[in-house]
Design an enzyme around this catalytic site. Structure first.
Site, PDB file in Angstrom:
ATOM      1  CG  ASN A   1      29.495  11.461  95.041  1.00 16.71           C
ATOM      2  OD1 ASN A   1      29.101  10.444  94.469  1.00 16.71           O
ATOM      3  ND2 ASN A   1      30.103  12.444  94.401  1.00 16.71           N
TER       4      ASN A   1
ATOM      5  CB  SER B   1      31.291  27.014  91.660  1.00 22.94           C
ATOM      6  OG  SER B   1      31.054  26.680  90.318  1.00 22.94           O
TER       7      SER B   1
ATOM      8  N   GLY C   1      35.891  13.413  99.705  1.00 24.09           N
ATOM      9  CA  GLY C   1      35.467  13.589  98.315  1.00 24.09           C
ATOM     10  C   GLY C   1      36.656  13.840  97.402  1.00 24.09           C
TER      11      GLY C   1
ATOM     12  CE1 TYR D   1      27.619  23.196  93.155  1.00 24.64           C
ATOM     13  CE2 TYR D   1      27.963  24.206  91.003  1.00 24.64           C
ATOM     14  CZ  TYR D   1      28.466  23.730  92.193  1.00 24.64           C
ATOM     15  OH  TYR D   1      29.812  23.784  92.438  1.00 24.64           O
TER      16      TYR D   1
ATOM     17  CE  LYS E   1      29.403  25.328  95.666  1.00 27.26           C
ATOM     18  NZ  LYS E   1      30.006  24.849  96.931  1.00 27.26           N
TER      19      LYS E   1
ATOM     20  CE  LYS F   1      31.343  16.297  93.242  1.00 30.36           C
ATOM     21  NZ  LYS F   1      31.309  15.850  91.859  1.00 30.36           N
TER      22      LYS F   1
END
Length: 337
Positions: free
Chosen positions: A35, A125, A10, A150, A154, A85
């Site tokens: 992805n 994040s 990624g 999301y 985290k 993400k």
């Protein structure tokens, strides 16, 4: 030392693989190619002269994860990127995010917890802070209720790691990073989202190339200097190097706690319109954009206090917003040529 990098083909993962190999680590990559593409390996080889081991695998398959660690028993550290993400997508499809981001983490830790010693770097994040009450955001800022699934994955991920470290030989560093942009200066690897980009900068570069008719700016009525959201945009190479420094800290037993947390950003906030204007400056392109309604799950302002990363981790961002956007534009031009 052999290091496993999940999601290693990624955007952030591939740049981290480059920095690990440049530091002499042996790297094995797991990626399900949801992805990205296997061609990224060619870019890594072009930069480093070394080919990482690659296994196409979906970490949601618990039996496959167990089998991997049986075959790669000499893996001594893991840098865990593999996750869904996109904030907006997580709002629309929360169960995908809980399955992909939580189950995979649990399966990895179950295997690592059986080792006499294991180093774990977690791709966290700034979304864990929600809309922080004070700027810039320090690691001591309270973790607000998540605005998106999301962000919640985290937060939960961090809690799982802390609970695991208390009762196992896993040592971990949680890197809470802000908004990664740019590409490797060689333009051999960069951000290549499949389908419509979910992040601002690839949408900007694709619009600059004429692949998108115009850019949508989500809201211009926020309480900021120009009404658009503020983020801390960090060059992906700087971010990748932070992972290597964090890993070396754990390997050298320099960590002061079983689990440590560091913000990884530049310490400077930029509005969406400032990013657009900067891109126009570095590219010489006029960017068509339109103001649309606010997007659910977006916080207003988020930029980092990086004192802890600078002073304790010994890492500091080197590149500017201009550097990041110029490299992203160079990459976009190369892949479309």
């Amino acid at each position: 030392m052999k290091i496993l990098v999940t999601g290693g083909l990624g955007f952030i993962g591939s740049h981290t693989v480059v920095e690990l190999q440049n530091e002499g680590f042996e790297v094995v990559i797991i990626d399900n190619l949801s992805n990205t593409t296997e061609k990224v390996i060619d870019g890594i080889v072009a930069i480093t002269g070394k080919k990482p081991i690659f296994e196409k695998m979906d970490l949601r398959d618990k039996a496959d994860v167990k089998d991997f660690f049986a075959r790669h028993s000499d893996v001594s550290g893991v840098i865990h990127f593999a996750a869904s993400k996109a904030v907006g997508e997580s709002v629309e499809n929360p169960l995908l995010y809980y399955e992909n981001n939580i189950n995979t983490l649990v399966y990895l830790l179950q295997e690592l917890s059986q080792k006499p010693e294991a180093q774990f770097i977690f791709s966290s994040s700034c979304t864990v802070y929600g809309q922080a009450e004070e700027m810039p955001i320090t690691e001591d800022a309270s973790v607000q209720p998540a605005i998106s699934p999301y962000g919640n994955t985290k937060q939960i991920g961090e809690e799982i790691i802390r609970d695991t470290a208390k009762v196992t030989n896993v040592n971990a560093i949680l890197l809470r990073y802000f908004n990664p942009i740019g590409s490797h200066p060689s333009a051999e690897i960069g951000e290549l989202p499949i389908g419509v980009p979910q992040n601002l900068v690839p949408f900007i570069t694709q619009t600059g190339m004429g692949l998108r008719e115009k850019l949508s700016v989500f809201g211009d009525d926020y309480p900021t200097i120009d009404g658009t959201c503020i983020r801390d945009y960090i060059h992906v190479v700087d971010l990748a190097k932070a992972h290597v420094v964090a890993l070396q800290r754990l390997i050298g037993n320099k960590n002061e706690q079983k689990v440590e947390t560091f913000n990884v950003g530049t310490g400077t906030g930029s509005t969406v319109l400032e990013v657009i204007n900067t891109f126009e400056k570095v590219s010489g392109k006029k960017l068509p954009y339109q103001i649309v309604g606010r997007r659910e799950g977006d916080v207003i302002t988020a930029y980092a206090n990086t004192d802890k990363a600078n002073n304790v981790l010994g890492w500091k961002a080197q590149s500017t917003l201009e550097d990041g956007l110029a490299s992203a534009w160079k990459w976009e031009q190369k892949i479309r040529s």
